[in-house]
Design a protein around this motif. Structure first.
Motif, PDB file in Angstrom:
ATOM      1  N   GLU A 209      67.883  33.782  -1.323  1.00 11.91           N
ATOM      2  CA  GLU A 209      68.825  34.511  -0.482  1.00 11.91           C
ATOM      3  C   GLU A 209      68.100  35.292   0.610  1.00 11.91           C
ATOM      4  O   GLU A 209      68.560  35.354   1.756  1.00 11.91           O
ATOM      5  CB  GLU A 209      69.665  35.451  -1.346  1.00 11.91           C
ATOM      6  N   THR A 210      66.938  35.885   0.248  1.00  8.98           N
ATOM      7  CA  THR A 210      66.160  36.605   1.255  1.00  8.98           C
ATOM      8  C   THR A 210      65.700  35.662   2.361  1.00  8.98           C
ATOM      9  O   THR A 210      65.812  35.976   3.555  1.00  8.98           O
ATOM     10  CB  THR A 210      64.947  37.275   0.593  1.00  8.98           C
ATOM     11  N   CYS A 211      65.188  34.496   1.972  1.00 14.19           N
ATOM     12  CA  CYS A 211      64.762  33.511   2.973  1.00 14.19           C
ATOM     13  C   CYS A 211      65.951  32.994   3.776  1.00 14.19           C
ATOM     14  O   CYS A 211      65.831  32.735   4.988  1.00 14.19           O
ATOM     15  CB  CYS A 211      64.036  32.355   2.292  1.00 14.19           C
ATOM     16  N   GLU A 212      67.102  32.834   3.136  1.00 14.99           N
ATOM     17  CA  GLU A 212      68.288  32.359   3.856  1.00 14.99           C
ATOM     18  C   GLU A 212      68.758  33.386   4.896  1.00 14.99           C
ATOM     19  O   GLU A 212      69.148  33.023   6.000  1.00 14.99           O
ATOM     20  CB  GLU A 212      69.410  32.064   2.874  1.00 14.99           C
ATOM     21  N   MET A 213      68.680  34.692   4.533  1.00 15.61           N
ATOM     22  CA  MET A 213      69.041  35.720   5.500  1.00 15.61           C
ATOM     23  C   MET A 213      68.074  35.714   6.672  1.00 15.61           C
ATOM     24  O   MET A 213      68.487  35.805   7.840  1.00 15.61           O
ATOM     25  CB  MET A 213      69.059  37.085   4.807  1.00 15.61           C
ATOM     26  N   ASP A 214      66.773  35.600   6.371  1.00 13.04           N
ATOM     27  CA  ASP A 214      65.779  35.518   7.439  1.00 13.04           C
ATOM     28  C   ASP A 214      66.000  34.266   8.285  1.00 13.04           C
ATOM     29  O   ASP A 214      65.939  34.303   9.520  1.00 13.04           O
ATOM     30  CB  ASP A 214      64.376  35.518   6.825  1.00 13.04           C
ATOM     31  N   TRP A 215      66.264  33.149   7.627  1.00  8.45           N
ATOM     32  CA  TRP A 215      66.527  31.900   8.351  1.00  8.45           C
ATOM     33  C   TRP A 215      67.777  32.010   9.213  1.00  8.45           C
ATOM     34  O   TRP A 215      67.805  31.539  10.361  1.00  8.45           O
ATOM     35  CB  TRP A 215      66.675  30.758   7.352  1.00  8.45           C
ATOM     36  N   SER A 216      68.814  32.645   8.673  1.00  8.89           N
ATOM     37  CA  SER A 216      70.054  32.810   9.434  1.00  8.89           C
ATOM     38  C   SER A 216      69.824  33.673  10.672  1.00  8.89           C
ATOM     39  O   SER A 216      70.317  33.361  11.770  1.00  8.89           O
ATOM     40  CB  SER A 216      71.133  33.433   8.545  1.00  8.89           C
ATOM     41  N   ASP A 217      69.048  34.764  10.497  1.00 10.53           N
ATOM     42  CA  ASP A 217      68.731  35.604  11.651  1.00 10.53           C
ATOM     43  C   ASP A 217      67.934  34.834  12.694  1.00 10.53           C
ATOM     44  O   ASP A 217      68.173  34.971  13.904  1.00 10.53           O
ATOM     45  CB  ASP A 217      67.939  36.835  11.197  1.00 10.53           C
ATOM     46  N   LYS A 218      67.014  34.014  12.233  1.00  9.47           N
ATOM     47  CA  LYS A 218      66.197  33.249  13.178  1.00  9.47           C
ATOM     48  C   LYS A 218      67.031  32.163  13.861  1.00  9.47           C
ATOM     49  O   LYS A 218      66.794  31.839  15.032  1.00  9.47           O
ATOM     50  CB  LYS A 218      64.996  32.648  12.464  1.00  9.47           C
ATOM     51  N   VAL A 219      67.975  31.579  13.157  1.00 11.64           N
ATOM     52  CA  VAL A 219      68.863  30.599  13.788  1.00 11.64           C
ATOM     53  C   VAL A 219      69.690  31.265  14.878  1.00 11.64           C
ATOM     54  O   VAL A 219      69.829  30.740  15.998  1.00 11.64           O
ATOM     55  CB  VAL A 219      69.774  29.939  12.737  1.00 11.64           C
ATOM     56  N   GLU A 220      70.225  32.446  14.560  1.00 14.09           N
ATOM     57  CA  GLU A 220      71.012  33.165  15.562  1.00 14.09           C
ATOM     58  C   GLU A 220      70.154  33.568  16.749  1.00 14.09           C
ATOM     59  O   GLU A 220      70.546  33.394  17.919  1.00 14.09           O
ATOM     60  CB  GLU A 220      71.651  34.394  14.913  1.00 14.09           C
ATOM     61  N   ALA A 221      68.949  34.092  16.459  1.00 16.23           N
ATOM     62  CA  ALA A 221      68.043  34.466  17.541  1.00 16.23           C
ATOM     63  C   ALA A 221      67.605  33.239  18.340  1.00 16.23           C
ATOM     64  O   ALA A 221      67.463  33.299  19.573  1.00 16.23           O
ATOM     65  CB  ALA A 221      66.821  35.193  16.971  1.00 16.23           C
ATOM     66  N   TYR A 222      67.378  32.124  17.647  1.00 21.38           N
ATOM     67  CA  TYR A 222      66.978  30.888  18.331  1.00 21.38           C
ATOM     68  C   TYR A 222      68.080  30.417  19.281  1.00 21.38           C
ATOM     69  O   TYR A 222      67.796  30.006  20.418  1.00 21.38           O
ATOM     70  CB  TYR A 222      66.661  29.811  17.301  1.00 21.38           C
ATOM     71  N   ASN A 223      69.315  30.476  18.810  1.00 20.71           N
ATOM     72  CA  ASN A 223      70.424  30.069  19.683  1.00 20.71           C
ATOM     73  C   ASN A 223      70.543  30.986  20.897  1.00 20.71           C
ATOM     74  O   ASN A 223      70.797  30.530  22.017  1.00 20.71           O
ATOM     75  CB  ASN A 223      71.725  30.066  18.892  1.00 20.71           C
ATOM     76  N   ILE A 224      70.341  32.303  20.660  1.00 17.90           N
ATOM     77  CA  ILE A 224      70.408  33.246  21.780  1.00 17.90           C
ATOM     78  C   ILE A 224      69.289  32.973  22.782  1.00 17.90           C
ATOM     79  O   ILE A 224      69.512  32.900  23.998  1.00 17.90           O
ATOM     80  CB  ILE A 224      70.336  34.694  21.248  1.00 17.90           C
ATOM     81  N   ASP A 225      68.058  32.812  22.259  1.00 17.10           N
ATOM     82  CA  ASP A 225      66.926  32.555  23.156  1.00 17.10           C
ATOM     83  C   ASP A 225      67.062  31.203  23.846  1.00 17.10           C
ATOM     84  O   ASP A 225      66.648  31.044  25.007  1.00 17.10           O
ATOM     85  CB  ASP A 225      65.618  32.610  22.370  1.00 17.10           C
ATOM     86  N   GLU A 226      67.612  30.213  23.141  1.00 18.01           N
ATOM     87  CA  GLU A 226      67.811  28.915  23.777  1.00 18.01           C
ATOM     88  C   GLU A 226      68.828  29.011  24.906  1.00 18.01           C
ATOM     89  O   GLU A 226      68.662  28.402  25.976  1.00 18.01           O
ATOM     90  CB  GLU A 226      68.271  27.893  22.735  1.00 18.01           C
ATOM     91  N   THR A 227      69.878  29.819  24.680  1.00 17.10           N
ATOM     92  CA  THR A 227      70.853  30.039  25.747  1.00 17.10           C
ATOM     93  C   THR A 227      70.212  30.758  26.925  1.00 17.10           C
ATOM     94  O   THR A 227      70.434  30.402  28.098  1.00 17.10           O
ATOM     95  CB  THR A 227      72.037  30.849  25.207  1.00 17.10           C
ATOM     96  N   CYS A 228      69.358  31.761  26.587  1.00 15.58           N
ATOM     97  CA  CYS A 228      68.666  32.494  27.649  1.00 15.58           C
ATOM     98  C   CYS A 228      67.721  31.591  28.417  1.00 15.58           C
ATOM     99  O   CYS A 228      67.561  31.733  29.644  1.00 15.58           O
ATOM    100  CB  CYS A 228      67.896  33.671  27.048  1.00 15.58           C
ATOM    101  N   SER A 229      67.068  30.664  27.743  1.00 19.22           N
ATOM    102  CA  SER A 229      66.120  29.780  28.426  1.00 19.22           C
ATOM    103  C   SER A 229      66.818  28.821  29.382  1.00 19.22           C
ATOM    104  O   SER A 229      66.180  28.287  30.302  1.00 19.22           O
ATOM    105  CB  SER A 229      65.304  28.992  27.394  1.00 19.22           C
ATOM    106  N   ARG A 230      68.108  28.564  29.165  1.00 17.68           N
ATOM    107  CA  ARG A 230      68.851  27.656  30.041  1.00 17.68           C
ATOM    108  C   ARG A 230      69.458  28.351  31.265  1.00 17.68           C
ATOM    109  O   ARG A 230      70.002  27.695  32.141  1.00 17.68           O
ATOM    110  CB  ARG A 230      69.953  26.948  29.256  1.00 17.68           C
ATOM    111  N   TYR A 231      69.385  29.688  31.287  1.00 17.36           N
ATOM    112  CA  TYR A 231      69.894  30.411  32.459  1.00 17.36           C
ATOM    113  C   TYR A 231      69.014  30.140  33.676  1.00 17.36           C
ATOM    114  O   TYR A 231      67.780  30.080  33.561  1.00 17.36           O
ATOM    115  CB  TYR A 231      69.943  31.904  32.175  1.00 17.36           C
TER     116      TYR A 231
END
Length: 447
Positions: A209-231
Protein backbone atom coordinates in the motif's frame (compact mmCIF):
# COMPACT_ATOMS: atom_id res chain seq x y z
CA UNK A 1 29.03 94.97 -29.28
CA UNK A 2 30.91 95.32 -26.07
CA UNK A 3 31.18 92.58 -23.51
CA UNK A 4 29.29 94.67 -21.04
CA UNK A 5 26.45 95.16 -23.46
CA UNK A 6 25.35 91.56 -24.12
CA UNK A 7 25.94 88.56 -21.79
CA UNK A 8 25.21 85.11 -23.28
CA UNK A 9 24.81 82.41 -20.58
CA UNK A 10 24.31 78.61 -20.95
CA UNK A 11 23.77 75.92 -18.35
CA UNK A 12 26.19 73.01 -18.51
CA UNK A 13 24.81 69.82 -20.11
CA UNK A 14 23.35 67.36 -17.49
CA UNK A 15 22.53 64.60 -19.95
CA UNK A 16 24.28 62.72 -22.72
CA UNK A 17 22.35 64.80 -25.28
CA UNK A 18 22.98 68.56 -24.88
CA UNK A 19 19.95 70.84 -24.40
CA UNK A 20 19.98 74.26 -26.11
CA UNK A 21 18.53 77.25 -24.33
CA UNK A 22 17.69 80.61 -25.87
CA UNK A 23 20.24 83.34 -25.08
CA UNK A 24 19.18 86.11 -22.80
CA UNK A 25 19.80 89.67 -23.93
CA UNK A 26 20.76 92.29 -21.35
CA UNK A 27 20.83 95.98 -22.14
CA UNK A 28 22.68 98.75 -20.45
CA UNK A 29 19.83 101.01 -19.64
CA UNK A 30 21.92 103.79 -18.29
CA UNK A 31 24.02 104.20 -21.35
CA UNK A 32 21.90 102.55 -24.06
CA UNK A 33 24.64 103.26 -26.46
CA UNK A 34 26.51 101.20 -28.94
CA UNK A 35 26.64 100.30 -32.53
CA UNK A 36 23.82 97.74 -32.18
CA UNK A 37 21.27 99.80 -30.37
CA UNK A 38 17.85 99.61 -31.92
CA UNK A 39 16.61 102.97 -30.92
CA UNK A 40 17.72 106.15 -29.61
CA UNK A 41 16.75 108.23 -26.68
CA UNK A 42 13.09 107.59 -27.38
CA UNK A 43 13.38 104.00 -26.32
CA UNK A 44 15.68 104.51 -23.41
CA UNK A 45 14.80 102.36 -20.40
CA UNK A 46 12.73 99.71 -22.39
CA UNK A 47 13.52 96.07 -23.42
CA UNK A 48 13.36 94.95 -27.05
CA UNK A 49 11.81 91.54 -28.14
CA UNK A 50 14.11 91.10 -31.09
CA UNK A 51 17.22 88.93 -31.24
CA UNK A 52 20.44 89.50 -32.89
CA UNK A 53 21.46 87.64 -36.07
CA UNK A 54 24.12 85.71 -34.23
CA UNK A 55 21.56 84.66 -31.74
CA UNK A 56 19.24 83.62 -34.56
CA UNK A 57 21.92 81.49 -36.18
CA UNK A 58 22.93 80.12 -32.80
CA UNK A 59 19.37 79.21 -32.07
CA UNK A 60 18.98 77.50 -35.45
CA UNK A 61 22.18 75.59 -34.97
CA UNK A 62 20.95 74.60 -31.54
CA UNK A 63 17.71 73.33 -33.05
CA UNK A 64 19.63 71.36 -35.69
CA UNK A 65 21.88 69.88 -33.09
CA UNK A 66 18.92 68.99 -30.84
CA UNK A 67 17.13 67.31 -33.73
CA UNK A 68 20.25 65.40 -34.69
CA UNK A 69 20.81 64.36 -31.07
CA UNK A 70 17.20 63.25 -30.70
CA UNK A 71 17.38 61.26 -33.94
CA UNK A 72 20.65 59.70 -32.90
CA UNK A 73 19.29 58.85 -29.50
CA UNK A 74 16.13 57.40 -31.06
CA UNK A 75 18.11 55.36 -33.56
CA UNK A 76 20.34 54.11 -30.78
CA UNK A 77 17.32 53.25 -28.64
CA UNK A 78 15.69 51.49 -31.61
CA UNK A 79 18.85 49.50 -32.20
CA UNK A 80 19.19 48.68 -28.54
CA UNK A 81 15.51 47.77 -28.30
CA UNK A 82 15.75 45.52 -31.35
CA UNK A 83 18.92 43.93 -29.98
CA UNK A 84 17.33 43.55 -26.55
CA UNK A 85 14.20 42.03 -28.07
CA UNK A 86 16.32 39.60 -30.06
CA UNK A 87 18.42 38.71 -27.03
CA UNK A 88 15.39 38.31 -24.75
CA UNK A 89 13.65 36.22 -27.39
CA UNK A 90 16.70 33.98 -27.70
CA UNK A 91 17.04 33.87 -23.91
CA UNK A 92 13.38 33.03 -23.49
CA UNK A 93 13.68 30.34 -26.17
CA UNK A 94 16.80 28.88 -24.57
CA UNK A 95 15.26 29.07 -21.10
CA UNK A 96 12.08 27.40 -22.34
CA UNK A 97 14.07 24.72 -24.14
CA UNK A 98 16.17 24.13 -21.05
CA UNK A 99 13.06 23.96 -18.88
CA UNK A 100 11.48 21.54 -21.35
CA UNK A 101 14.67 19.46 -21.38
CA UNK A 102 14.80 19.43 -17.60
CA UNK A 103 11.13 18.49 -17.49
CA UNK A 104 11.94 15.63 -19.86
CA UNK A 105 14.81 14.51 -17.66
CA UNK A 106 12.59 14.73 -14.60
CA UNK A 107 9.93 12.78 -16.48
CA UNK A 108 12.51 10.07 -17.19
CA UNK A 109 13.52 9.97 -13.52
CA UNK A 110 9.88 9.86 -12.45
CA UNK A 111 9.18 7.12 -15.00
CA UNK A 112 12.15 5.09 -13.72
CA UNK A 113 11.01 5.34 -10.11
CA UNK A 114 7.42 4.69 -11.17
CA UNK A 115 8.52 1.59 -13.06
CA UNK A 116 10.58 0.38 -10.11
CA UNK A 117 7.66 0.94 -7.75
CA UNK A 118 5.26 -0.81 -10.15
CA UNK A 119 7.63 -3.77 -10.47
CA UNK A 120 8.01 -3.97 -6.68
CA UNK A 121 4.24 -3.75 -6.26
CA UNK A 122 3.76 -6.62 -8.71
CA UNK A 123 6.49 -8.65 -7.01
CA UNK A 124 4.95 -7.99 -3.59
CA UNK A 125 1.51 -8.96 -4.84
CA UNK A 126 2.85 -12.16 -6.40
CA UNK A 127 4.86 -12.94 -3.27
CA UNK A 128 1.83 -12.29 -1.05
CA UNK A 129 -0.25 -14.66 -3.17
CA UNK A 130 2.44 -17.33 -2.90
CA UNK A 131 2.62 -16.77 0.86
CA UNK A 132 -1.16 -17.06 1.12
CA UNK A 133 -0.95 -20.36 -0.77
CA UNK A 134 1.66 -21.59 1.72
CA UNK A 135 -0.55 -20.39 4.57
CA UNK A 136 -3.41 -22.40 3.06
CA UNK A 137 -1.08 -25.43 2.97
CA UNK A 138 -0.32 -24.87 6.64
CA UNK A 139 -4.01 -24.72 7.50
CA UNK A 140 -4.71 -27.86 5.49
CA UNK A 141 -1.78 -29.63 7.12
CA UNK A 142 -3.04 -28.54 10.54
CA UNK A 143 -6.49 -29.87 9.71
CA UNK A 144 -4.93 -33.08 8.38
CA UNK A 145 -3.19 -33.71 11.74
CA UNK A 146 -6.56 -33.95 13.49
CA UNK A 147 -7.23 -37.39 11.99
CA UNK A 148 -3.84 -38.92 13.00
CA UNK A 149 -4.25 -37.53 16.50
CA UNK A 150 -7.76 -38.97 16.67
CA UNK A 151 -6.45 -42.32 15.44
CA UNK A 152 -3.61 -42.37 17.98
CA UNK A 153 -5.85 -41.44 20.93
CA UNK A 154 -8.51 -43.90 19.76
CA UNK A 155 -5.89 -46.66 19.55
CA UNK A 156 -4.73 -45.89 23.07
CA UNK A 157 -8.30 -45.93 24.37
CA UNK A 158 -9.11 -49.15 22.54
CA UNK A 159 -6.04 -50.87 23.95
CA UNK A 160 -7.16 -49.88 27.45
CA UNK A 161 -9.92 -52.45 26.98
CA UNK A 162 -7.38 -55.25 26.93
CA UNK A 163 -7.72 -57.71 29.81
CA UNK A 164 -5.11 -58.93 32.19
CA UNK A 165 -2.46 -60.15 31.69
CA UNK A 166 -2.37 -58.58 28.24
CA UNK A 167 -2.83 -55.08 29.64
CA UNK A 168 0.88 -54.30 29.38
CA UNK A 169 2.93 -51.28 28.34
CA UNK A 170 4.31 -52.88 25.22
CA UNK A 171 6.19 -51.40 22.29
CA UNK A 172 2.93 -50.55 20.54
CA UNK A 173 1.77 -48.35 23.39
CA UNK A 174 5.18 -46.67 23.58
CA UNK A 175 5.09 -45.88 19.86
CA UNK A 176 1.49 -44.67 20.10
CA UNK A 177 2.43 -42.29 22.93
CA UNK A 178 5.34 -41.04 20.85
CA UNK A 179 2.99 -40.50 17.91
CA UNK A 180 0.48 -38.55 19.99
CA UNK A 181 3.24 -36.35 21.45
CA UNK A 182 4.73 -35.80 17.99
CA UNK A 183 1.36 -34.76 16.58
CA UNK A 184 0.78 -32.29 19.43
CA UNK A 185 4.22 -30.74 18.88
CA UNK A 186 3.63 -30.52 15.14
CA UNK A 187 0.24 -28.86 15.69
CA UNK A 188 1.82 -26.24 17.95
CA UNK A 189 4.56 -25.64 15.37
CA UNK A 190 2.03 -25.27 12.56
CA UNK A 191 -0.05 -22.84 14.60
CA UNK A 192 2.98 -20.67 15.34
CA UNK A 193 4.00 -20.76 11.67
CA UNK A 194 0.47 -19.74 10.60
CA UNK A 195 0.69 -16.72 12.90
CA UNK A 196 4.04 -15.79 11.33
CA UNK A 197 2.54 -16.14 7.86
CA UNK A 198 -0.43 -13.94 8.82
CA UNK A 199 1.90 -11.28 10.26
CA UNK A 200 4.16 -11.39 7.21
CA UNK A 201 1.14 -11.12 4.91
CA UNK A 202 0.03 -8.03 6.82
CA UNK A 203 3.50 -6.48 6.45
CA UNK A 204 3.58 -7.31 2.74
CA UNK A 205 0.23 -5.65 2.19
CA UNK A 206 1.21 -2.65 4.29
CA UNK A 207 4.39 -2.02 2.28
CA UNK A 208 2.50 -2.72 -0.93
CA UNK A 209 0.00 0.00 0.00
CA UNK A 210 2.88 2.37 0.77
CA UNK A 211 4.45 1.67 -2.62
CA UNK A 212 1.04 2.02 -4.31
CA UNK A 213 0.54 5.45 -2.71
CA UNK A 214 4.01 6.51 -3.83
CA UNK A 215 3.34 5.08 -7.29
CA UNK A 216 -0.02 6.85 -7.47
CA UNK A 217 1.60 10.16 -6.52
CA UNK A 218 4.28 9.65 -9.15
CA UNK A 219 1.68 8.78 -11.79
CA UNK A 220 -0.21 11.97 -10.99
CA UNK A 221 3.00 14.01 -10.97
CA UNK A 222 4.11 12.32 -14.20
CA UNK A 223 0.85 13.24 -15.91
CA UNK A 224 1.16 16.83 -14.67
CA UNK A 225 4.78 17.12 -15.82
CA UNK A 226 3.94 15.46 -19.14
CA UNK A 227 1.17 18.01 -19.65
CA UNK A 228 3.60 20.78 -18.73
CA UNK A 229 6.20 19.46 -21.17
CA UNK A 230 3.66 19.71 -24.02
CA UNK A 231 2.95 23.40 -23.39
CA UNK A 232 4.36 25.83 -25.98
CA UNK A 233 3.96 29.46 -26.87
CA UNK A 234 1.00 28.76 -29.12
CA UNK A 235 -0.89 26.78 -26.46
CA UNK A 236 -4.36 28.15 -25.81
CA UNK A 237 -4.74 26.89 -22.23
CA UNK A 238 -1.94 28.89 -20.66
CA UNK A 239 -2.39 32.01 -18.57
CA UNK A 240 -0.68 34.14 -15.97
CA UNK A 241 -0.14 32.78 -12.43
CA UNK A 242 1.96 35.44 -10.70
CA UNK A 243 2.02 33.71 -7.33
CA UNK A 244 3.14 30.34 -8.71
CA UNK A 245 6.82 31.29 -8.57
CA UNK A 246 6.79 31.17 -4.77
CA UNK A 247 8.28 27.87 -3.51
CA UNK A 248 6.27 26.11 -0.84
CA UNK A 249 8.00 25.52 2.46
CA UNK A 250 6.79 21.91 2.56
CA UNK A 251 8.22 21.11 -0.87
CA UNK A 252 10.81 18.33 -0.98
CA UNK A 253 14.23 18.43 -2.54
CA UNK A 254 15.41 16.07 -5.30
CA UNK A 255 17.52 14.28 -2.71
CA UNK A 256 14.65 13.76 -0.25
CA UNK A 257 12.32 12.93 -3.17
CA UNK A 258 14.60 10.16 -4.40
CA UNK A 259 15.39 9.01 -0.86
CA UNK A 260 11.68 8.65 -0.08
CA UNK A 261 11.07 6.25 -2.98
CA UNK A 262 14.38 4.48 -2.38
CA UNK A 263 13.48 3.86 1.26
CA UNK A 264 10.05 2.58 0.26
CA UNK A 265 11.61 0.21 -2.24
CA UNK A 266 14.24 -0.98 0.24
CA UNK A 267 11.66 -1.67 2.93
CA UNK A 268 9.35 -3.42 0.47
CA UNK A 269 12.21 -5.52 -0.90
CA UNK A 270 13.31 -6.41 2.62
CA UNK A 271 9.84 -7.61 3.52
CA UNK A 272 9.55 -9.47 0.23
CA UNK A 273 12.82 -11.31 0.91
CA UNK A 274 11.59 -12.07 4.42
CA UNK A 275 8.42 -13.48 2.88
CA UNK A 276 10.48 -15.63 0.48
CA UNK A 277 12.53 -16.97 3.39
CA UNK A 278 9.35 -17.66 5.35
CA UNK A 279 7.88 -19.57 2.40
CA UNK A 280 11.02 -21.68 2.17
CA UNK A 281 10.82 -22.31 5.91
CA UNK A 282 7.15 -23.28 5.62
CA UNK A 283 7.94 -25.70 2.82
CA UNK A 284 10.72 -27.30 4.88
CA UNK A 285 8.46 -27.51 7.94
CA UNK A 286 5.64 -29.14 6.01
CA UNK A 287 7.99 -31.55 4.27
CA UNK A 288 9.74 -32.53 7.51
CA UNK A 289 6.57 -32.81 9.59
CA UNK A 290 4.80 -34.92 6.98
CA UNK A 291 7.80 -37.22 6.71
CA UNK A 292 8.11 -37.45 10.51
CA UNK A 293 4.43 -38.31 10.86
CA UNK A 294 4.59 -40.96 8.17
CA UNK A 295 7.76 -42.44 9.66
CA UNK A 296 6.13 -42.57 13.09
CA UNK A 297 3.00 -44.05 11.55
CA UNK A 298 5.12 -46.75 9.91
CA UNK A 299 6.87 -47.38 13.23
CA UNK A 300 3.49 -47.79 14.97
CA UNK A 301 2.23 -50.06 12.21
CA UNK A 302 5.40 -52.14 12.44
CA UNK A 303 4.96 -52.40 16.22
CA UNK A 304 1.34 -53.44 15.70
CA UNK A 305 2.36 -56.09 13.21
CA UNK A 306 5.03 -57.42 15.52
CA UNK A 307 2.65 -57.38 18.47
CA UNK A 308 -0.07 -59.10 16.46
CA UNK A 309 2.45 -61.70 15.35
CA UNK A 310 3.42 -62.26 18.96
CA UNK A 311 -0.23 -62.55 19.92
CA UNK A 312 -0.86 -64.99 17.08
CA UNK A 313 2.11 -67.08 18.11
CA UNK A 314 0.98 -67.05 21.72
CA UNK A 315 -2.57 -67.84 20.69
CA UNK A 316 -1.38 -70.68 18.49
CA UNK A 317 0.71 -72.09 21.31
CA UNK A 318 -2.15 -71.74 23.78
CA UNK A 319 -4.50 -73.56 21.47
CA UNK A 320 -1.87 -76.20 20.92
CA UNK A 321 -1.45 -76.63 24.67
CA UNK A 322 -5.21 -76.63 25.13
CA UNK A 323 -5.54 -79.40 22.59
CA UNK A 324 -2.86 -81.36 24.38
CA UNK A 325 -4.53 -80.62 27.71
CA UNK A 326 -7.85 -81.90 26.38
CA UNK A 327 -6.18 -85.01 25.12
CA UNK A 328 -4.40 -85.38 28.41
CA UNK A 329 -7.68 -84.95 30.24
CA UNK A 330 -9.19 -87.69 28.13
CA UNK A 331 -6.20 -89.92 28.76
CA UNK A 332 -6.22 -89.10 32.41
CA UNK A 333 -9.86 -89.92 32.69
CA UNK A 334 -9.16 -93.27 31.09
CA UNK A 335 -6.21 -93.71 33.42
CA UNK A 336 -8.34 -92.92 36.45
CA UNK A 337 -10.91 -95.42 35.31
CA UNK A 338 -8.16 -97.96 34.93
CA UNK A 339 -6.71 -97.09 38.32
CA UNK A 340 -10.07 -97.38 39.98
CA UNK A 341 -10.35 -100.74 38.44
CA UNK A 342 -6.86 -101.57 39.70
CA UNK A 343 -7.53 -100.20 43.18
CA UNK A 344 -9.71 -103.05 43.87
CA UNK A 345 -6.65 -105.19 43.68
CA UNK A 346 -3.68 -102.95 44.47
CA UNK A 347 -4.92 -99.79 46.13
CA UNK A 348 -2.29 -98.97 48.74
CA UNK A 349 1.01 -99.26 46.79
CA UNK A 350 -0.52 -97.42 43.89
CA UNK A 351 -1.57 -94.52 46.13
CA UNK A 352 1.98 -94.07 47.40
CA UNK A 353 3.51 -94.02 43.93
CA UNK A 354 0.84 -91.68 42.57
CA UNK A 355 1.27 -89.28 45.48
CA UNK A 356 5.01 -89.02 44.89
CA UNK A 357 4.53 -88.47 41.24
CA UNK A 358 1.82 -85.95 41.99
CA UNK A 359 4.01 -83.96 44.33
CA UNK A 360 6.88 -83.91 41.85
CA UNK A 361 4.63 -82.81 39.01
CA UNK A 362 4.40 -79.39 40.60
CA UNK A 363 7.96 -78.49 39.79
CA UNK A 364 7.95 -75.21 37.85
CA UNK A 365 9.03 -74.74 34.25
CA UNK A 366 12.35 -76.34 33.42
CA UNK A 367 12.59 -77.89 36.83
CA UNK A 368 9.99 -80.34 35.64
CA UNK A 369 12.80 -82.65 34.59
CA UNK A 370 12.85 -86.36 34.01
CA UNK A 371 15.62 -87.03 36.45
CA UNK A 372 16.72 -90.32 37.92
CA UNK A 373 14.33 -89.97 40.83
CA UNK A 374 11.48 -89.59 38.41
CA UNK A 375 12.53 -92.65 36.56
CA UNK A 376 12.88 -94.41 39.86
CA UNK A 377 9.38 -93.44 40.91
CA UNK A 378 8.03 -94.59 37.60
CA UNK A 379 9.78 -97.81 38.18
CA UNK A 380 8.36 -97.88 41.67
CA UNK A 381 4.87 -97.35 40.31
CA UNK A 382 5.43 -100.23 38.02
CA UNK A 383 6.74 -102.18 40.94
CA UNK A 384 3.85 -101.13 43.20
CA UNK A 385 1.15 -101.63 40.64
CA UNK A 386 0.28 -104.75 42.42
CA UNK A 387 0.08 -102.86 45.72
CA UNK A 388 -3.27 -101.46 46.74
CA UNK A 389 -1.72 -98.53 48.55
CA UNK A 390 0.18 -97.49 45.41
CA UNK A 391 -2.91 -97.83 43.29
CA UNK A 392 -4.98 -95.61 45.62
CA UNK A 393 -2.18 -93.02 45.76
CA UNK A 394 -1.84 -93.13 42.03
CA UNK A 395 -5.58 -92.68 41.73
CA UNK A 396 -5.45 -89.56 43.88
CA UNK A 397 -2.55 -88.29 41.84
CA UNK A 398 -4.39 -89.00 38.67
CA UNK A 399 -7.51 -87.28 39.98
CA UNK A 400 -5.45 -84.27 41.09
CA UNK A 401 -3.74 -84.24 37.77
CA UNK A 402 -7.10 -84.31 36.13
CA UNK A 403 -8.24 -81.36 38.23
CA UNK A 404 -5.05 -79.51 37.37
CA UNK A 405 -5.65 -80.28 33.78
CA UNK A 406 -9.18 -78.92 34.09
CA UNK A 407 -7.86 -75.79 35.76
CA UNK A 408 -5.22 -75.53 33.10
CA UNK A 409 -7.85 -76.01 30.46
CA UNK A 410 -9.93 -73.22 31.93
CA UNK A 411 -6.88 -71.02 32.27
CA UNK A 412 -5.85 -71.75 28.71
CA UNK A 413 -9.34 -71.08 27.42
CA UNK A 414 -9.48 -67.82 29.36
CA UNK A 415 -6.04 -66.85 28.14
CA UNK A 416 -7.05 -67.76 24.61
CA UNK A 417 -10.08 -65.49 24.96
CA UNK A 418 -7.88 -62.70 26.34
CA UNK A 419 -5.38 -63.13 23.52
CA UNK A 420 -8.17 -63.26 20.97
CA UNK A 421 -9.63 -60.07 22.42
CA UNK A 422 -6.22 -58.37 22.34
CA UNK A 423 -5.64 -59.55 18.80
CA UNK A 424 -9.10 -58.37 17.78
CA UNK A 425 -8.46 -54.93 19.34
CA UNK A 426 -5.04 -54.53 17.75
CA UNK A 427 -5.90 -55.96 14.36
CA UNK A 428 -9.59 -55.34 13.79
CA UNK A 429 -9.97 -52.07 15.67
CA UNK A 430 -6.61 -50.32 15.75
CA UNK A 431 -4.98 -51.45 12.54
CA UNK A 432 -8.16 -51.12 10.49
CA UNK A 433 -8.62 -47.63 11.90
CA UNK A 434 -5.04 -46.80 10.99
CA UNK A 435 -5.74 -47.48 7.33
CA UNK A 436 -7.45 -44.08 7.31
CA UNK A 437 -4.15 -42.38 8.14
CA UNK A 438 -3.56 -39.38 5.80
CA UNK A 439 -1.03 -39.61 3.00
CA UNK A 440 2.19 -37.59 2.80
CA UNK A 441 0.58 -35.16 0.35
CA UNK A 442 -2.32 -34.52 2.71
CA UNK A 443 0.02 -34.06 5.66
CA UNK A 444 2.07 -31.65 3.53
CA UNK A 445 -1.05 -29.54 2.90
CA UNK A 446 -1.45 -30.21 -0.83
CA UNK A 447 -4.92 -31.75 -0.56
Amino acid sequence: MAQSDVLLTKEPAQQAVPVCELPCKVYDVERNTGAYTSSGLATAGFRSAKYLMDEWFQNSYARYHQAFADRDQSERQRHESKQLATETEALARRTQEDSTRRLGEWLQDTHCWKSELQREIQDLEAETNLLLAEKLRLERALDATALPYSIATDNLQCRERRQHPDLVRDCVEIELLKEAELIRNIQELLKRTIKQAVNQTRLNRQHKETCEMDWSDKVEAYNIDETCSRYHNQSTDVQFYPHSVVLEESASTPETWAMFSRDNLCRAERERLASVNLRQLIDCILRDTSQDLRMQCDAVNLAFNQRCQELEDALHKLKHHLLKALREITDQEHNIAALKQAIKDKEAPLKVAQTRLYQRSHRPNVELCRDTAQFRLVCEVKELNKSLEALKEKLLEAEQSLRNLEDTRMTLEKDIAVKSNSLFIDRQNCMVHRTRYPSVLQLAGYQ
